[in-house]
Design a protein around this motif. Structure first.
Motif, PDB file in Angstrom:
ATOM      1  N   ARG A  46      89.574  49.758 100.721  1.00  0.00           N
ATOM      2  CA  ARG A  46      88.336  49.373 101.396  1.00  0.00           C
ATOM      3  C   ARG A  46      87.078  50.026 100.827  1.00  0.00           C
ATOM      4  N   PRO A  47      87.132  51.291 100.378  1.00  0.00           N
ATOM      5  CA  PRO A  47      85.915  51.885  99.825  1.00  0.00           C
ATOM      6  C   PRO A  47      85.365  51.158  98.610  1.00  0.00           C
ATOM      7  N   ALA A  52      82.640  44.056  92.426  1.00  0.00           N
ATOM      8  CA  ALA A  52      83.124  42.743  92.010  1.00  0.00           C
ATOM      9  C   ALA A  52      84.650  42.774  91.885  1.00  0.00           C
ATOM     10  N   ASP A  53      85.254  41.601  91.734  1.00  0.00           N
ATOM     11  CA  ASP A  53      86.712  41.454  91.604  1.00  0.00           C
ATOM     12  C   ASP A  53      87.443  42.085  92.783  1.00  0.00           C
ATOM     13  N   VAL A  54      86.909  41.876  93.972  1.00  0.00           N
ATOM     14  CA  VAL A  54      87.442  42.536  95.159  1.00  0.00           C
ATOM     15  C   VAL A  54      88.871  42.088  95.464  1.00  0.00           C
ATOM     16  N   HIS A  55      89.255  40.907  95.007  1.00  0.00           N
ATOM     17  CA  HIS A  55      90.615  40.420  95.291  1.00  0.00           C
ATOM     18  C   HIS A  55      91.684  41.299  94.642  1.00  0.00           C
ATOM     19  N   GLN A 129      86.239  43.611 105.085  1.00  0.00           N
ATOM     20  CA  GLN A 129      87.642  43.300 104.825  1.00  0.00           C
ATOM     21  C   GLN A 129      87.753  42.592 103.479  1.00  0.00           C
ATOM     22  N   ILE A 130      88.933  42.588 102.900  1.00  0.00           N
ATOM     23  CA  ILE A 130      89.085  41.992 101.584  1.00  0.00           C
ATOM     24  C   ILE A 130      88.803  40.484 101.628  1.00  0.00           C
ATOM     25  N   GLU A 131      89.143  39.839 102.739  1.00  0.00           N
ATOM     26  CA  GLU A 131      88.880  38.407 102.866  1.00  0.00           C
ATOM     27  C   GLU A 131      87.378  38.121 102.924  1.00  0.00           C
TER      28      GLU A 131
END
Length: 399
Positions: A46-47, A52-55, A129-131
């Motif tokens: 989460r940090p 970018a490229d969070v997925h 959140q990642i989503e």
């Protein structure tokens, strides 16, 4: 077989599981099982969700849990029965099921709060959140397909706290990677405070101001967002900012599961715990991570909602639930050293020590440390039993 149940696979939950497994292993205990209940068998980093490229910002946990003998159950906790020592959850087939426990570690984390601001739920993005962070990333990538406008090239970040600053200072590079370097862009932070980064302390404030000037980030102070629409935001001072991208970063609250316990909570919903992280008023429930309001020292400082504290809280909570079942002395939680490492985009970063945030490193030196923290230190250990258990020792300093 006695049961340790851990709700959550974030930093607090993962390290609780590893630490409990470590102590049980040290005492050759084979009659206590450890179960982690969470929606995914992955530690979401989460940090890093402002990047970018969070997925890609997650670490799989299946092999690690298997290596240390931790059972994983995929599901979402719905209700805690204190008297029956049971947790009801929704499983992967969307069916209700129940897990019982002898000791429970609640490590269900926190979430961004979205207040009743007109248009906020429909038009604003976040990096909580990642989503939702992936949704923002897809939106940013799609901007290049829109015709030029001031709104298209403008990002408003609501909130000038830690998350808001990291999100805003990363945004110029992210926008230019999409729109190209020949476009004028605007990144605007809207904050209620009368000064830039007022909540971050006098030691760190000049670096944030310098970074903002270097990156061209504007601050609109002493006001707040009152409504959001497809074309921008209205502010409390009556002004309007045209922007196709509005990112909300204000206000975090502990998991609503804390409200099911007959225990004292702080203003953010965190459970008051004793020195061993047992929830006050509970005999069989401990808390770790963002749901725990835990004293870090004897000077009046309390753990923040951060992975820095969640890792140490997890190591202690897991150790102490296992110690409770083994009938041995617990290890009181103490984490007197506090640091911050704030990412400031292409300008660099800033690193401080102490609750008064004494400046220690700036720009490239701090950026190298921040990169090390974000890409190595906060990730879980490899799926090697001996190495993973050794890494879970509560005596290991996090900061």
């Amino acid at each position: 077989m006695k049961q340790i149940l851990i709700i959550g696979a974030g930093f607090g939950g993962v390290w609780s599981a590893l630490s409990a497994a470590r102590l049980l292993d040290m005492h050759d205990c084979n009659d206590v099982a450890i179960t982690v209940l969470a929606p995914q068998a992955e530690l979401r980093i989460r940090p890093r969700f402002y990047e970018a490229d969070v997925h890609k910002m997650f670490a799989p946990l299946d092999e690690l849990f298997e290596a240390v003998g931790v059972r994983f159950v995929k599901g979402t906790a719905m209700a805690i029965d204190e008297q029956g020592k049971a947790v009801t959850y929704m499983d992967s087939a969307n069916q209700k099921a129940t897990l019982t426990y002898d000791r429970l570690v609640l490590a269900a984390g926190s979430q961004l709060m979205r207040p009743n601001v007109e248009g906020l739920s429909r038009y604003a993005f976040d990096v909580d959140q990642i989503e939702s962070a992936s949704f923002l990333e897809n939106h940013l990538k799609a901007l290049k397909d829109q015709p030029y406008s001031v709104a298209r090239n403008t990002v408003v970040v609501a909130g000038g706290g830690f998350t808001g600053i990291e999100t805003a200072t990363e945004m110029p590079a992210r926008l230019r990677s999409v729109l190209g370097y020949d476009h004028d862009i605007r990144v605007i932070v809207v904050d209620r405070a009368p000064q830039i980064a007022a909540s971050q302390g006098a030691g760190i404030q000049p670096s944030i101001i310098d970074a903002s000037e270097h990156l061209g980030i504007e601050w609109v102070l002493d006001t707040s967002v009152t409504s959001v629409d497809a074309g921008g935001v209205m502010l409390a001072d009556g002004s309007r900012i045209e922007a196709s991208t509005v990112i909300w970063t204000v206000g975090f609250r502990a998991s609503a599961l804390t409200e099911q316990l007959t225990s004292v909570r702080d203003a953010q919903g965190r459970l008051h715990v004793d020195n061993n992280l047992k929830v006050f008023g509970q005999d069989f429930i401990y808390a770790a991570g963002d749901v725990a309001y835990a004293a870090t020292d004897d000077l009046g400082n309390f753990a923040a909602m951060s992975c820095q504290h969640a890792i140490a809280l997890g190591r202690h909570a897991g150790n102490n639930v296992a110690a409770d079942l083994l009938g041995i002395a617990p290890t009181p939680y103490r984490q007197p050293k506090y640091v911050t490492c704030l990412d400031l985009g292409a300008w660099g970063a800033v690193f401080t020590e102490g609750w008064d945030r004494q400046l220690k490193l700036v720009k490239q030196e701090a950026k190298e440390l921040k990169t090390q923290i974000n890409t190595v230190w906060i990730y879980p250990p490899v799926a090697d039993r001996a190495k993973a258990l050794a890494a879970a020792d509560p005596a290991i300093p996090v900061a």
